[in-house]
Motif scaffolding. Structure first.
Motif, PDB file in Angstrom:
ATOM      1  N   ARG A 166      29.681  79.708  34.950  1.00  0.00           N
ATOM      2  CA  ARG A 166      30.214  78.568  34.409  1.00  0.00           C
ATOM      3  C   ARG A 166      30.436  78.497  33.226  1.00  0.00           C
ATOM      4  N   LEU A 171      33.066  77.704  37.168  1.00  0.00           N
ATOM      5  CA  LEU A 171      33.051  76.348  37.117  1.00  0.00           C
ATOM      6  C   LEU A 171      33.083  75.845  35.513  1.00  0.00           C
ATOM      7  N   ARG A 218      32.024  72.895  33.049  1.00  0.00           N
ATOM      8  CA  ARG A 218      31.226  71.697  33.236  1.00  0.00           C
ATOM      9  C   ARG A 218      31.318  71.009  31.854  1.00  0.00           C
ATOM     10  N   TRP A 248      39.224  77.373  37.009  1.00  0.00           N
ATOM     11  CA  TRP A 248      38.034  77.037  37.583  1.00  0.00           C
ATOM     12  C   TRP A 248      38.471  76.557  38.913  1.00  0.00           C
ATOM     13  N   ASP A 255      22.959  73.559  36.542  1.00  0.00           N
ATOM     14  CA  ASP A 255      23.011  75.260  36.911  1.00  0.00           C
ATOM     15  C   ASP A 255      22.487  75.018  38.324  1.00  0.00           C
ATOM     16  N   GLN A 299      24.898  73.445  40.987  1.00  0.00           N
ATOM     17  CA  GLN A 299      26.041  74.004  40.983  1.00  0.00           C
ATOM     18  C   GLN A 299      25.908  75.460  41.472  1.00  0.00           C
ATOM     19  N   ILE A 336      24.662  78.102  40.341  1.00  0.00           N
ATOM     20  CA  ILE A 336      24.938  78.951  39.182  1.00  0.00           C
ATOM     21  C   ILE A 336      23.901  80.228  39.259  1.00  0.00           C
TER      22      ILE A 336
END
Ligand code: GLU
Length: 297
Positions: free
Chosen positions: A6, A38, A40, A68, A190, A193, A195
């Motif tokens: 991300r 992603l 954010r 993304w 994090d 999502q 990550i």
């Protein structure tokens, strides 16, 4: 752990070349592993965040060829999740109200008997007698919520910086104005999502022990970290937006020339004067080739 990555800019102004370079590394890291990427939007600070900056930042990222997978998530729309995390920390007895003003913290931290690392909270409100705490809360004194970290040392391994370790102070998770702190929101997001690869600027390396402590307290996984060394401005200090030519809009060259310059600073696209899109860098990308020292572009 996924290889999903991300980029998480705060929409407080245009992205400068250092941030664009970090975004490029984060994107290359994810995409070269076939993973999701992603975006954010870390807009928790209502005083400084602006929608116009969001739009401009995304336009600049797209101009470099970054993409993304999902519509960007705004942290300002995720406060219920942060509240849940605060409630969990509180239930575990790890939070306390801190009534200190900035000036008080500075004063206490610079007292000669305390050799605290810069910016560390000296613990003034940690062990306030219960009666005093109650009296001050009832009197309506403003307070922040801090995590009881008990001076724990956290060791971690950065993909670029190698083995690191650092002590954790009792840091703020909810600010005096009620806004959730970056340290808390970033950890919750994090994890939410999924990550697995956090790539960000080296200025945030010192935040990592705090975030790992929070992950442990909240029962969340710890991602891998790669902190990208900073880009320096003409004076040798960290590049700032006010430095000439620091943003894409300020460059007096086409975007592919700037992208080539950023790529060279990452050990990529040597000998090329133009790179049209980040995609052209995917095949040769190797995080091992990123210089360990700050660079000048
Ligand atoms: N929002 C932070 C910044 O713009 C980045 C947070 C992160 O990548 O962990 O500096």
């Amino acid at each position: 752990m996924s290889a999903d990555g991300r980029f998480a800019p705060s929409p407080t102004g245009p992205l400068h070349l250092g941030s664009l370079r970090t975004a490029l590394v984060a994107w290359l890291m994810a995409r070269s592993q076939g993973a999701r990427f992603l975006l954010r939007i870390e807009d928790l600070d209502p005083q400084r965040s602006r929608r116009v900056h969001e739009q401009a930042q995304q336009a600049d990222l797209r101009a470099l060829g970054l993409d993304w997978d999902e519509p960007p998530v705004r942290q300002s729309e995720r406060t219920a999740s942060y509240d849940d995390a605060v409630a969990a920390l509180d239930a575990a007895g790890r939070l306390y109200p801190c009534f200190c003003t900035r000036a008080e913290i500075r004063g206490a931290a610079s007292a000669p008997h305390d050799a605290l690392p810069e910016g560390f909270y000296p613990g003034t409100c940690r062990d306030l007698p219960a009666a005093e705490r109650r009296r001050r809360l009832e009197a309506g004194e403003r307070f922040a919520l801090r995590v009881r970290a008990d001076g724990e040392r956290i060791a971690w391994r950065d993909r670029l910086l190698g083995e690191r370790s650092g002590p954790v102070d009792d840091f703020v998770v909810v600010r005096t104005d009620g806004v959730h702190a970056y340290q808390l929101a970033v950890v919750v997001d994090d994890a939410a999502q999924r990550i697995g690869e956090v790539v960000r600027g080296a200025d945030l390396a010192d935040s990592t022990p705090r975030q790992i402590l929070l992950q442990r307290l909240l029962g969340l996984p710890t991602p891998r970290y790669l902190h990208v060394p900073l880009v320096l401005g003409p004076s040798g200090a960290r590049l700032a937006k006010r430095d000439g030519g620091a943003t894409l809009a300020d460059r007096d060259e086409p975007v592919p020339a700037t992208l080539a310059g950023i790529a060279h600073s990452l050990g990529l696209a040597e000998g090329r004067a133009r790179v049209e899109s980040a995609r052209e860098l995917l095949a040769a990308f190797d995080p091992e080739r990123i210089p360990r020292e700050p660079v000048r572009l």
